[in-house]
Design a protein around this motif. Structure first.
Motif, PDB file in Angstrom:
ATOM      1  N   LYS A 127       7.922  58.654 -71.289  1.00 21.02           N
ATOM      2  CA  LYS A 127       9.000  57.676 -71.391  1.00 21.02           C
ATOM      3  C   LYS A 127      10.343  58.352 -71.643  1.00 21.02           C
ATOM      4  N   THR A 128      10.330  59.329 -72.530  1.00 22.06           N
ATOM      5  CA  THR A 128      11.576  60.036 -72.831  1.00 22.06           C
ATOM      6  C   THR A 128      12.107  60.731 -71.587  1.00 22.06           C
ATOM      7  N   ALA A 129      11.221  61.358 -70.831  1.00 21.42           N
ATOM      8  CA  ALA A 129      11.646  62.052 -69.615  1.00 21.42           C
ATOM      9  C   ALA A 129      12.204  61.073 -68.580  1.00 21.42           C
ATOM     10  N   LEU A 130      11.664  59.865 -68.570  1.00 20.49           N
ATOM     11  CA  LEU A 130      12.166  58.853 -67.644  1.00 20.49           C
ATOM     12  C   LEU A 130      13.455  58.208 -68.133  1.00 20.49           C
ATOM     13  N   GLY A 131      13.920  58.620 -69.320  1.00 21.66           N
ATOM     14  CA  GLY A 131      15.167  58.102 -69.852  1.00 21.66           C
ATOM     15  C   GLY A 131      15.014  56.793 -70.565  1.00 21.66           C
ATOM     16  N   LEU A 132      13.800  56.503 -71.073  1.00 22.36           N
ATOM     17  CA  LEU A 132      13.538  55.240 -71.736  1.00 22.36           C
ATOM     18  C   LEU A 132      13.359  55.456 -73.220  1.00 22.36           C
ATOM     19  N   ARG A 133      13.665  54.416 -73.977  1.00 26.58           N
ATOM     20  CA  ARG A 133      13.495  54.471 -75.429  1.00 26.58           C
ATOM     21  C   ARG A 133      12.023  54.469 -75.766  1.00 26.58           C
ATOM     22  N   SER A 134      11.600  55.364 -76.693  1.00 23.82           N
ATOM     23  CA  SER A 134      10.200  55.405 -77.095  1.00 23.82           C
ATOM     24  C   SER A 134       9.840  54.166 -77.882  1.00 23.82           C
ATOM     25  N   ALA A 135       8.641  53.677 -77.624  1.00 27.38           N
ATOM     26  CA  ALA A 135       8.144  52.519 -78.368  1.00 27.38           C
ATOM     27  C   ALA A 135       7.740  52.957 -79.759  1.00 27.38           C
TER      28      ALA A 135
END
Length: 335
Positions: free
Chosen positions: A323-331
């Motif tokens: 998720k981090t690599a995709l630029g998304l906030r970690s759950a």
């Protein structure tokens, strides 16, 4: 599950097994649009725990995403594949089923076009020369499809799992996201020992020696091994693993139906007969499954599902890294 921008993160899980990988990824924020496995009892376990998941009982080699267009453009294609044999070890009598499943998953990337790919297998696949031709073929196909990839190894004990279990991983991303991927490293807290993880359950049946047993079971477990689906009973692994279990006063040659009761002996003069054995539920705890996760079938089949699974805490850590690599906030972490 949605990220901070309101996007629903999706996954396609192949060779899903009893759900260890899918569960951990769910905790990281990836909702499966489809899970597939070819074993009826495994699919039963998945449906038992997550009635809302769409579970497809089919062989990966026969799966066609055209019939399941909800899998197109998923965020993550993931598979916990059967352990691949080195090319040199695949004989004329051995048809290389495991290798065909690996190749089929890579080819599925072409049909599904996920943003990311995550495959779990044995650690030797990552670096051993015997597997070089397999890695080369995979690299060529992923490059052709426009994905950059990386191989790495994680150990479950570095992620809070009370087990020395190494896993070989392949991660690949469409575009430049690989530059932002950082493989999850060891946590700051040591994993619980076998005694810490199982002490309370060993005492649950009134066994008076549970505390003494737990105190001497002061290390993490060796790798749980499920063995063949087609033969043999439930045991904790090969000879070396059984010896490691015996040093913790555990009979690794069998799996019990229940925890020891008040009259169970703990007499080392009896050899393995005077030692405790694990239950399926205790083995699941050593894999990092929550206590409310259920496994369908009889004891041996239930144990196979547990031991073949990917530990959910490792999958959660991997999902958060993707998720981090995709630029998304970690759950947030969910138990």
């Amino acid at each position: 599950m949605k990220d901070s921008r309101g996007e629903r993160l999706t996954s396609l899980v192949v060779c899903a097994g009893a759900g260890g990988m899918a569960l951990g990824l769910e905790q990281a924020g990836f909702e499966p649009v489809l899970l597939l496995d070819n074993r009826p009892v495994v699919c039963e376990s998945l449906r038992l725990n997550r009635p809302g998941w769409q579970v497809l009982e089919t062989d990966l080699l026969e799966f066609d995403p055209v019939d399941h267009q909800e899998t197109y453009d998923v965020d993550l294609l993931v598979g916990g594949l059967p352990r691949v044999k080195a090319s040199a070890a695949v004989t004329r009598e051995d048809t290389g089923e495991e290798l065909r499943l690996l190749v089929a998953t890579i080819m599925l990337v072409h049909g599904v076009q996920p943003r990311a790919l995550l495959l779990e297998n044995l650690p030797d696949l990552v670096s051993k020369p015997a597997y070089a031709s397999i890695r080369s073929d995979i690299a060529a196909e992923l490059d052709h499809l426009g994905y950059r990839h990386r191989w790495f190894v994680v150990n479950a004990m570095d992620h809070g799992v009370p087990q020395d279990r190494k896993q070989g991983l392949l991660v690949a991303f469409k575009g430049d996201h690989l530059d932002d991927f950082v493989a999850p490293g060891p946590g700051t807290t040591p994993p619980p020992t076998v005694g810490e993880a199982l002490g309370a359950s060993m005492a649950a049946g009134g066994w008076p020696h549970a505390a003494a047993w737990a105190a001497q079971a002061d290390r993490v477990a060796p790798t749980l091994v499920g063995g063949s689906w087609n033969r043999g009973g439930a045991d904790l692994g090969p000879t070396g693993s059984k010896r490691a279990w015996e040093r913790m006063r555990v009979n690794g040659g069998t799996v019990f139906d229940e925890v020891p009761g008040p009259d169970f002996p703990w007499d080392l003069s009896l050899g393995v007969k005077g030692m405790v054995s694990l239950t399926v539920e205790q083995a699941a705890r050593l894999q990092g499954f929550p206590d409310d996760w259920s496994f369908a079938g009889l004891k041996t089949v239930r144990y196979r599902q547990v031991a073949h699974a990917s530990p959910p805490p490792v999958a959660r850590a991997l999902g958060r890294a993707v998720k981090t690599a995709l630029g998304l906030r970690s759950a947030p972490v969910m138990d």
